[in-house]
Every structure is written in structure tokens, then in C-alpha cells.
Design a protein around this motif. Structure first.
Motif, short mmCIF file in Angstrom:
data_model
loop_
_atom_site.label_atom_id
_atom_site.label_comp_id
_atom_site.label_asym_id
_atom_site.label_seq_id
_atom_site.Cartn_x
_atom_site.Cartn_y
_atom_site.Cartn_z
N LEU A 143 46.04 62.05 42.99
CA LEU A 143 45.69 61.63 44.34
C LEU A 143 46.45 60.36 44.68
N PRO A 144 46.75 60.14 45.94
CA PRO A 144 47.43 58.89 46.31
C PRO A 144 46.57 57.68 45.95
N LYS A 145 47.23 56.62 45.52
CA LYS A 145 46.51 55.41 45.12
C LYS A 145 45.83 54.78 46.33
N THR A 146 44.56 54.46 46.17
CA THR A 146 43.79 53.88 47.28
C THR A 146 43.23 52.53 46.87
N GLU A 147 43.14 51.65 47.84
CA GLU A 147 42.54 50.33 47.61
C GLU A 147 41.03 50.45 47.70
N VAL A 148 40.32 49.68 46.86
CA VAL A 148 38.86 49.65 46.91
C VAL A 148 38.43 48.80 48.10
N VAL A 149 37.75 49.43 49.05
CA VAL A 149 37.32 48.74 50.28
C VAL A 149 35.86 48.35 50.20
N TYR A 150 35.02 49.27 49.70
CA TYR A 150 33.58 49.03 49.63
C TYR A 150 33.23 48.67 48.19
N THR A 151 32.81 47.44 47.96
CA THR A 151 32.53 46.95 46.62
C THR A 151 31.05 46.58 46.46
N GLY A 152 30.68 46.30 45.22
CA GLY A 152 29.30 45.87 44.94
C GLY A 152 29.15 44.36 44.96
N HIS A 153 29.98 43.68 45.75
CA HIS A 153 29.95 42.21 45.78
C HIS A 153 28.61 41.69 46.31
N ASN A 154 28.09 42.31 47.37
CA ASN A 154 26.85 41.85 47.98
C ASN A 154 25.64 42.71 47.61
N ARG A 155 25.86 44.02 47.46
CA ARG A 155 24.77 44.93 47.09
C ARG A 155 25.37 46.19 46.48
N VAL A 156 24.55 46.91 45.76
CA VAL A 156 25.01 48.10 45.07
C VAL A 156 23.90 49.14 45.06
N ILE A 157 24.30 50.42 45.05
CA ILE A 157 23.34 51.53 44.98
C ILE A 157 23.38 52.11 43.58
N GLY A 158 22.26 52.06 42.89
CA GLY A 158 22.14 52.68 41.57
C GLY A 158 21.81 54.16 41.73
N ILE A 159 22.44 55.02 40.92
CA ILE A 159 22.24 56.47 41.03
C ILE A 159 21.83 57.03 39.68
N ASP A 160 20.67 57.69 39.67
CA ASP A 160 20.20 58.39 38.47
C ASP A 160 20.44 59.88 38.69
N THR A 161 21.19 60.51 37.77
CA THR A 161 21.57 61.91 37.90
C THR A 161 20.51 62.80 37.26
N ASN A 162 20.09 63.82 38.00
CA ASN A 162 19.05 64.74 37.53
C ASN A 162 19.45 66.19 37.80
N PRO A 163 18.76 67.15 37.16
CA PRO A 163 19.13 68.56 37.37
C PRO A 163 19.01 69.03 38.81
N ASP A 164 18.18 68.36 39.62
CA ASP A 164 17.96 68.82 40.99
C ASP A 164 18.45 67.82 42.04
N GLY A 165 19.29 66.85 41.65
CA GLY A 165 19.82 65.95 42.67
C GLY A 165 20.03 64.53 42.17
N PHE A 166 20.19 63.60 43.14
CA PHE A 166 20.45 62.18 42.85
C PHE A 166 19.27 61.34 43.30
N ALA A 167 18.86 60.37 42.46
CA ALA A 167 17.89 59.35 42.86
C ALA A 167 18.68 58.08 43.18
N LEU A 168 18.50 57.53 44.38
CA LEU A 168 19.26 56.36 44.83
C LEU A 168 18.32 55.18 45.04
N THR A 169 18.71 54.01 44.52
CA THR A 169 17.97 52.76 44.76
C THR A 169 18.97 51.65 45.01
N MET A 170 18.79 50.93 46.10
CA MET A 170 19.70 49.83 46.44
C MET A 170 19.08 48.49 46.08
N ILE A 171 19.91 47.57 45.56
CA ILE A 171 19.50 46.19 45.30
C ILE A 171 20.58 45.25 45.83
N ASP A 172 20.23 43.97 45.99
CA ASP A 172 21.25 42.99 46.37
C ASP A 172 21.88 42.40 45.12
#
Length: 482
Positions: A266-295
């Protein structure tokens, strides 16, 4: 900058009978060269000598000969890795069974006999794979798949069908110095795309005669909008062709059709959206994704669950489509909040004996596909992806955060994953230490994971494995209510 490779599945169209005959002959010779190389490598023939021998014996050009030898070498390497992995898995299963048999818990005679029988089977399997490791050999390999070979032995398929399964591919590695790929080259002429194939026939100057076969590069257009649905593989690949970078091509014959798998970066891309201020944690499960955001200080913001029950029972193609849809939803959320994501660095192994029901769920749990699609989508969109260790994420989230923020166990795990991406420590709450730890002096000397391991054992002794029982009985166990 991050580099990711993707594979585009194209197909040859409008082939003439003469072109089909040329391709079929080339596949027979190339696959025969692979099998010959495979046997010679097992005899410890030097690769450089083998490449020259294949070049002379099968009338291939030197690059085709090298590709055939490399394909055989990769087959041997993968088999050796599988032997090691299987041996380690069976050793872990043996230890688990021995631990149950040597425990002080009372076991019925029926269950003990069943465990002893299972232990004997696991030991035989471990010895089987250990023998290959000790002798530096590999199990027998059947080119054309073992299933088809058994059908041929039973007379269920003809000799022609068996040979068709064994001689059905051509493989060519890319080369930047040769403008992409020297033997299986995609070219654009008068607005049409063609696959240029180096044949076995030679010119008077000993150069391979090439044929050009029309090839369809995939592009799925919406019937309503006329726009491309999903990834525009054709546009990505055509842009890649302009750069002259290398790309790998594998031509496969299935049901009389010729499919072309093209792998490129794939063409090289710059990282635009970072976890500098907040990040979304993702837990992988057989039936989908669990998402939790923290600062960035580890404070909770929100949580949600992207559920897709069809993942548990849908067919392979349907499940791949559902994985792509889930990844698309995560990307949209991350871009909306302009933040990065954190995921577990999962490495599942078949090193535990489980019940048949869970085995079916685990077998269909295509976590690798989910995470691979999510990571690729993040690279394309310039979203930072952080990988963290998965140990005790579910247990820490369950015992520390679920009751506090009204979350399920999977969202609690997602919060721990997000906090771990910021390298924040998860201290054991004082109330858990006071109520569940007998010797605080020894407990405080342990590291973080050892502390949570002890807390987990003490809670399991009171409520068992079911997380819901802890959430329901938490106040009673901690003495907060009478």
C-alpha cells in the motif's frame, strides 16, 4: 510511516485455446520443478546448485527456476514451524492434564480413567512430533492436498483430475529493477489491462516468448450511486504500477478458470489520528468489538459494543465481509473523535483441551482476520494503532472497572487495553486487598501481574469462573452489605 501489503484477486478473461494450452503446460512444468526441488532440498542439496539444475532440467528461465526452488524451500520451513508449534501445544496439554491428576481435588474413577486415556493420546502425539525435531525432518507432504489424494486412491476421481490439482499454479516474485515483475507482468495497453506471461518457448536469442492475456482487475461499483464499494483495489494497483515498484503474482487454476493473486505494498501514509489526547481500547471477541475510550490521563469517557452475531455461524465469505464492516465502523468512530486505537497483541495456540461446544466457537473465531482487516484499514486512513500485551485485561477490567462505570466484562477489558497503551499501571484497589489478601507484606512485594493473579484465584474460589456471579455478589463478598 507504516508499510502494509495487500492481495488483490483478479481473473484472466477471453483466453484463447492456444493461450490456455501454453498456460497449462507452464503450470505442469513449474509445479513439477517445485516437487523436484522439494525432494532435493530434503537431501541437503545447495540452493545455488539446485537452481542451476532446475534451470537446465526443466527449460525454465533462471528467475522461474529460482521461484520454484524458493516455493519448495518455504514449504519445508513452514512444515518445520508447524512441527515445533504442535509439539509445544501437546506438551502444554500434557502438563495441564498431569496438573489435574496430581491435584488434591477428588476425581471420580470414571473421570480419572478418561484423563489417563487422554494423557496417553497426547503423549503419543508429542512423541510423534518430537521425533521430527530430533531428526531434523518433516512429516510427509502431499502436493495436491491429502483429501484429493485419498479420493484418487479410492478411485473417486480420475487421473486427469488428480494431475489437475497437483499442477495448477505459477508463482513469480517481484523485482523493482525489472519494473515490477519479470515473468508475470501486468501491463496497460490502449486502456485495457493484460497479463504478460513468459512462456517456455525461446527466441533465436534465447529469450522467452511472451503472451498477453486480458485480465480483469476487480472494481465493485454501487448500483445506486455508481461509486466504488469498499477498497478500490484497481486504482490502488494502477497507482502502484506507475511507481515501478515490485509486486508478487500467483496464477491459480480452479474449475477451468485462471485466478491471479497480486500482492503489493500500500502507498505509505502519514499517521494523522494519534492517541496523543485520547485513545479507544478494543477488546476482540467472537461476536464483535468492545470499545472503550479514555483520555491521556487514563480517565473513562464512554463505551460501546459493536456486535455482529452472524460472525459465529456465517460462511467464510460472509464472515470476511462482516469483519470488513466492523473495521469500517471502528475507523469511522476513530476519525470522528480524531484519536488512535489500542488492540491486544493476540497469539492464540491450540494448547488447551476444551469442550466440544467451545472448540466450535474457538474454531470459528477469526480474530486474526478481524485484527488484520482493522490494522490495514487504520494504515490506509492514517490512524495510529498501538498493540499491548493481553494478560489479565479481562480480569482487571472485571474486578476494577465494570461495577464503577456500569460496563460489561469486555468493555472493562477494553478500558484496561487503552490504559496499557499509555503504560499506566493497574494498582489493586484497597478494598480488594483488605478483604481478599491474608498477608499484605508478601502481597506488596509482588509485581503487578502476580498481585492480580492472587486476587483472581481468591475470587474464583468464592464465585467460580462466571464473571456475572462476581458482579452480582460483589458487595456481599466484600462485606459492603449484610
Amino acid at each position: 510511516m507504516r508499510i502494509v501489503k495487500i492481495t488483490m484477486k483478479a481473473i484472466l478473461i477471453n483466453e484463447t485455446d492456444e493461450q490456455k494450452q501454453i498456460i497449462n503446460n507452464l503450470m505442469v512444468v513449474f509445479c513439477t520443478a517445485i516437487r523436484y526441488s522439494f525432494k532435493r532440498l530434503l537431501e541437503n542439496i545447495k540452493i545455488s546448485d539446485l537452481e542451476k539444475a532446475v534451470y537446465k532440467k526443466y527449460n525454465l528461465n533462471i528467475r522461474q527456476a529460482k521461484d520454484a526452488v524458493e516455493s519448495a524451500r518455504q514449504t519445508i520451513l513452514s512444515q518445520k514451524e508447524l512441527v515445533k508449534m504442535n509439539y509445544e501445544n501437546y506438551c502444554n496439554k500434557i502438563k495441564a492434564i498431569e496438573k489435574i491428576l496430581n491435584s488434591k481435588k477428588k476425581i471420580s474413577d470414571k473421570k480419572r480413567n478418561a484423563l489417563i486415556s487422554k494423557l496417553d493420546k497426547r503423549q503419543r502425539k508429542a512423541n510423534y512430533f518430537k521425533n521430527f525435531i530430533d531428526t531434523n525432518t518433516i512429516p510427509s507432504v502431499t502436493f495436491g492436498t491429502k483429501e484429493i489424494f485419498i479420493k484418487r486412491c479410492k478411485g473417486l476421481i480420475s487421473k486427469e483430475e488428480w494431475n489437475s490439482c497437483r499442477n495448477n499454479r505459477i508463482y513469480s516474485r517481484g523485482d523493482k529493477t525489472k519494473s515490477g515483475n519479470p515473468n508475470l507482468r501486468v501491463i496497460i495497453k490502449n486502456g485495457m489491462s493484460y497479463l504478460e506471461i513468459s512462456t517456455l518457448e525461446k527466441t533465436s536469442t534465447n529469450r522467452a516468448i511472451k503472451i498477453q492475456v486480458p485480465i480483469y482487475l476487480p472494481q465493485k461499483l454501487s448500483r445506486k450511486t455508481g461509486k466504488v464499494n469498499g477498497t478500490n483495489y484497481r486504482e490502488l494497483f494502477l497507482n502502484h504500477l506507475i511507481t515501478g515498484e515490485a509486486y508478487q503474482v500467483e496464477l491459480l487454476k480452479r474449475d477451468g478458470k485462471y485466478y491471479c493473486h497480486i500482492t503489493f505494498e500500500l502507498p505509505k501514509t502519514e499517521v494523522v489520528y494519534t492517541g496523543h489526547n485520547r485513545v479507544i481500547g478494543i477488546d476482540t471477541n467472537p461476536d464483535g468489538f468492545a470499545l472503550t475510550m479514555i483520555d491521556n490521563k487514563g480517565n473513562y469517557k464512554w463505551h460501546t459494543y459493536l456486535k455482529q452475531h452472524e460472525l459465529l455461524y456465517a460462511r467464510t465469505n460472509r464472515r470476511e465481509n462482516l469483519c470488513g464492516e466492523l473495521a469500517k465502523q471502528v475507523i469511522l468512530i476513530a476519525k470522528t473523535y480524531q484519536c488512535g486505537i489500542a488492540i491486544e497483541d493476540l497469539k492464540f495456540k491450540n494448547d488447551k483441551d476444551v469442550h466440544s461446544k467451545f472448540a466450535r466457537v474457538k474454531h470459528q473465531f477469526i480474530y486474526s482476520k478481524l485484527l488484520t482487516m482493522l490494522y490495514s484499514a487504520c494504515v490506509k486512513e492514517g490512524i495510529e494503532t498501538l498493540k499491548v500485551k493481553p494478560q489479565f485485561t479481562s480480569k482487571i477490567g472485571l474486578y476494577k472497572y465494570c461495577h464503577q462505570y456500569g460496563m460489561g466484562v469486555h468493555n472493562g477489558a477494553a478500558m484496561v487495553i487503552a490504559r496499557r497503551s499509555y503504560k499506566l499501571k493497574e494498582r489493586v484497589p484497597k478494598i480488594l486487598k483488605d478483604k481478599l489478601v491474608n498477608d499484605l507484606y508478601k502481597f506488596n512485594k509482588k509485581n503487578e501481574w502476580s498481585k492480580w493473579n492472587e486476587i483472581n484465584k481468591n475470587i474464583k474460589g468464592k464465585v467460580g469462573e462466571n464473571p456475572d456471579l462476581w458482579l452480582v455478589n460483589r458487595k456481599k463478598i466484600l462485606g459492603l452489605v449484610s
